[in-house]
Design a protein around this motif. Structure first.
Motif, PDB file in Angstrom:
ATOM      1  N   THR A 189       0.805  -1.216   0.000  1.00  0.00           N
ATOM      2  CA  THR A 189       0.000   0.000   0.000  1.00  0.00           C
ATOM      3  C   THR A 189       0.842   1.272   0.000  1.00  0.00           C
ATOM      4  OG1 THR A 189      -0.120  -0.123   2.414  1.00  0.00           O
ATOM      5  CG2 THR A 189      -1.948  -1.083   1.180  1.00  0.00           C
ATOM      6  N   GLN A 190       2.155   1.146   0.251  1.00  0.00           N
ATOM      7  CA  GLN A 190       3.034   2.305   0.331  1.00  0.00           C
ATOM      8  C   GLN A 190       3.823   2.491  -0.963  1.00  0.00           C
ATOM      9  OE1 GLN A 190       3.733   4.688   3.028  1.00  0.00           O
ATOM     10  NE2 GLN A 190       1.673   3.941   3.477  1.00  0.00           N
ATOM     11  N   MET A 191       3.915   3.739  -1.420  1.00  0.00           N
ATOM     12  CA  MET A 191       4.620   4.087  -2.648  1.00  0.00           C
ATOM     13  C   MET A 191       5.773   5.024  -2.321  1.00  0.00           C
ATOM     14  SD  MET A 191       2.971   5.972  -5.978  1.00  0.00           S
ATOM     15  CE  MET A 191       3.937   6.347  -7.444  1.00  0.00           C
ATOM     16  N   LEU A 192       6.933   4.791  -2.933  1.00  0.00           N
ATOM     17  CA  LEU A 192       8.090   5.638  -2.704  1.00  0.00           C
ATOM     18  C   LEU A 192       7.892   6.996  -3.366  1.00  0.00           C
ATOM     19  CD1 LEU A 192      11.044   5.815  -1.602  1.00  0.00           C
ATOM     20  CD2 LEU A 192      11.764   5.133  -3.914  1.00  0.00           C
ATOM     21  N   VAL A 193       8.143   8.066  -2.622  1.00  0.00           N
ATOM     22  CA  VAL A 193       8.068   9.425  -3.154  1.00  0.00           C
ATOM     23  C   VAL A 193       9.450   9.891  -3.594  1.00  0.00           C
ATOM     24  CG1 VAL A 193       7.525  11.833  -2.599  1.00  0.00           C
ATOM     25  CG2 VAL A 193       6.049   9.995  -1.753  1.00  0.00           C
ATOM     26  N   CYS A 194      10.432   9.819  -2.696  1.00  0.00           N
ATOM     27  CA  CYS A 194      11.802  10.225  -3.010  1.00  0.00           C
ATOM     28  C   CYS A 194      12.695   9.873  -1.827  1.00  0.00           C
ATOM     29  CB  CYS A 194      11.903  11.725  -3.310  1.00  0.00           C
ATOM     30  SG  CYS A 194      11.559  12.811  -1.899  1.00  0.00           S
ATOM     31  N   GLY A 195      13.971  10.149  -1.957  1.00  0.00           N
ATOM     32  CA  GLY A 195      14.909  10.012  -0.855  1.00  0.00           C
ATOM     33  C   GLY A 195      15.497  11.368  -0.519  1.00  0.00           C
ATOM     34  N   MET A 196      16.324  11.403   0.521  1.00  0.00           N
ATOM     35  CA  MET A 196      16.996  12.653   0.895  1.00  0.00           C
ATOM     36  C   MET A 196      18.231  12.340   1.734  1.00  0.00           C
ATOM     37  SD  MET A 196      15.533  15.945   3.071  1.00  0.00           S
ATOM     38  CE  MET A 196      14.194  16.258   1.916  1.00  0.00           C
ATOM     39  N   ALA A 197      19.327  12.994   1.399  1.00  0.00           N
ATOM     40  CA  ALA A 197      20.537  12.916   2.206  1.00  0.00           C
ATOM     41  C   ALA A 197      20.483  14.004   3.272  1.00  0.00           C
ATOM     42  CB  ALA A 197      21.767  13.100   1.331  1.00  0.00           C
ATOM     43  N   LEU A 198      20.953  13.674   4.472  1.00  0.00           N
ATOM     44  CA  LEU A 198      20.934  14.629   5.589  1.00  0.00           C
ATOM     45  C   LEU A 198      22.243  14.519   6.355  1.00  0.00           C
ATOM     46  CD1 LEU A 198      19.395  16.572   7.593  1.00  0.00           C
ATOM     47  CD2 LEU A 198      18.667  14.482   8.777  1.00  0.00           C
ATOM     48  N   GLY A 199      22.891  15.649   6.581  1.00  0.00           N
ATOM     49  CA  GLY A 199      24.132  15.632   7.342  1.00  0.00           C
ATOM     50  C   GLY A 199      24.817  16.982   7.304  1.00  0.00           C
ATOM     51  N   TYR A 200      26.097  16.965   7.653  1.00  0.00           N
ATOM     52  CA  TYR A 200      26.908  18.189   7.629  1.00  0.00           C
ATOM     53  C   TYR A 200      27.679  18.224   6.315  1.00  0.00           C
ATOM     54  CZ  TYR A 200      25.795  18.412  12.580  1.00  0.00           C
ATOM     55  OH  TYR A 200      25.112  18.477  13.775  1.00  0.00           O
ATOM     56  N   ALA A 201      27.502  19.291   5.545  1.00  0.00           N
ATOM     57  CA  ALA A 201      28.134  19.394   4.236  1.00  0.00           C
ATOM     58  C   ALA A 201      29.646  19.482   4.353  1.00  0.00           C
ATOM     59  CB  ALA A 201      27.598  20.620   3.502  1.00  0.00           C
ATOM     60  N   ASP A 202      30.326  18.877   3.396  1.00  0.00           N
ATOM     61  CA  ASP A 202      31.794  18.959   3.321  1.00  0.00           C
ATOM     62  C   ASP A 202      32.165  20.317   2.731  1.00  0.00           C
ATOM     63  OD1 ASP A 202      34.482  18.790   2.801  1.00  0.00           O
ATOM     64  OD2 ASP A 202      34.393  16.805   1.886  1.00  0.00           O
ATOM     65  N   PRO A 203      32.756  21.212   3.507  1.00  0.00           N
ATOM     66  CA  PRO A 203      33.049  22.561   3.000  1.00  0.00           C
ATOM     67  C   PRO A 203      34.159  22.596   1.959  1.00  0.00           C
ATOM     68  CG  PRO A 203      34.028  22.278   5.168  1.00  0.00           C
ATOM     69  CD  PRO A 203      33.217  21.035   4.901  1.00  0.00           C
ATOM     70  N   ASN A 204      34.902  21.513   1.830  1.00  0.00           N
ATOM     71  CA  ASN A 204      36.024  21.473   0.892  1.00  0.00           C
ATOM     72  C   ASN A 204      35.683  20.793  -0.433  1.00  0.00           C
ATOM     73  OD1 ASN A 204      37.842  22.722   2.759  1.00  0.00           O
ATOM     74  ND2 ASN A 204      37.984  20.758   3.835  1.00  0.00           N
TER      75      ASN A 204
END
Length: 222
Positions: free
Chosen positions: A185-200
């Motif tokens: 009954t569940q459909m995938l909408v999207c994913g997402m990465a979450l964290g601290y960006a690499d400034p370099n």
């Protein structure tokens, strides 16, 4: 306003862990997003550690095997079937701007394939989010979902975190459903990465353009 203006899709993250309590707080605040008759159609699946690595490994194996890759198709059309200007122009520009930063020529198909594959490692972010919706919900609920996703990204910025929303995962919705033990009954909408960006990371310097207000707005007064 600062959180909105500094939100960008980051494509390289530091391994710095994100506490579960902080993830829960971001989701709690994001859930204040409006939804038609308060239906709240979102379901969130938070992956980290071994669970995230297993999912990434399985998707990358399919992504890197031409025969297996050909078996996977998106379940819904995110992009137009027929492109028109100015949308196709904007799409091409952001693609070539990113590849230019990474030193990838237009003929470097292997390099582009590898860069696209980094989606499936959540660009090395310590946290991967998967979003699903009940199949009984209709188009209006997808509008609601977009506001929820935006709230997550803005709330993350308020805590010094960055994100990258990823429609790339939708091609592998069957593998994801199996890994996450999703009910049919569940459909995938999207994913997402979450964290601290690499400034370099050079790719994190990408600044996408936005049309001026006058280009997309009409003021009707008389």
């Amino acid at each position: 306003m600062a959180a909105i203006e500094t939100r960008r899709s980051m494509r390289a993250f530091l391994p710095t862990p994100v506490p579960r309590s902080l993830i829960e707080e971001i989701l709690r605040v994001a859930a204040r997003a409006p939804s038609g008759t308060n239906t709240q159609p979102w379901q969130v699946h938070v992956l980290s550690g071994a669970a995230k690595e297993r999912l990434s490994a399985r998707i990358l194996a399919a992504h890197n095997d031409p025969a297996e890759l050909s078996k996977h198709r998106e379940e819904y059309a995110y992009y137009p079937v027929e492109w028109a200007s100015p949308y196709i122009d904007r799409r091409r520009k952001v693609g070539w701007d990113l590849y230019g930063l990474l030193g990838l020529a237009k003929t470097d198909r292997a390099g582009m394939h590898a860069q696209h594959g980094r989606n499936y490692r959540f660009f090395d972010a310590p946290v991967g989010l998967m979003f699903t919706i009940d199949r009984v919900m209709q188009q209006g609920s997808w509008l609601d979902y977009g506001m929820f996703l935006q709230n997550i990204m803005i709330a993350a910025r308020g805590h010094g975190l960055h994100t990258c929303p990823q429609a790339a995962f939708t091609q592998f919705h069957r593998l994801i459903a199996e890994e996450l033990s999703l009910p049919p009954t569940q459909m995938l909408v999207c994913g997402m990465a979450l964290g601290y960006a690499d400034p370099n990371a050079i790719e994190n310097t990408l600044q996408t353009e936005r049309a001026a207000v006058a280009e997309f707005t009409r003021f009707l007064e008389d």
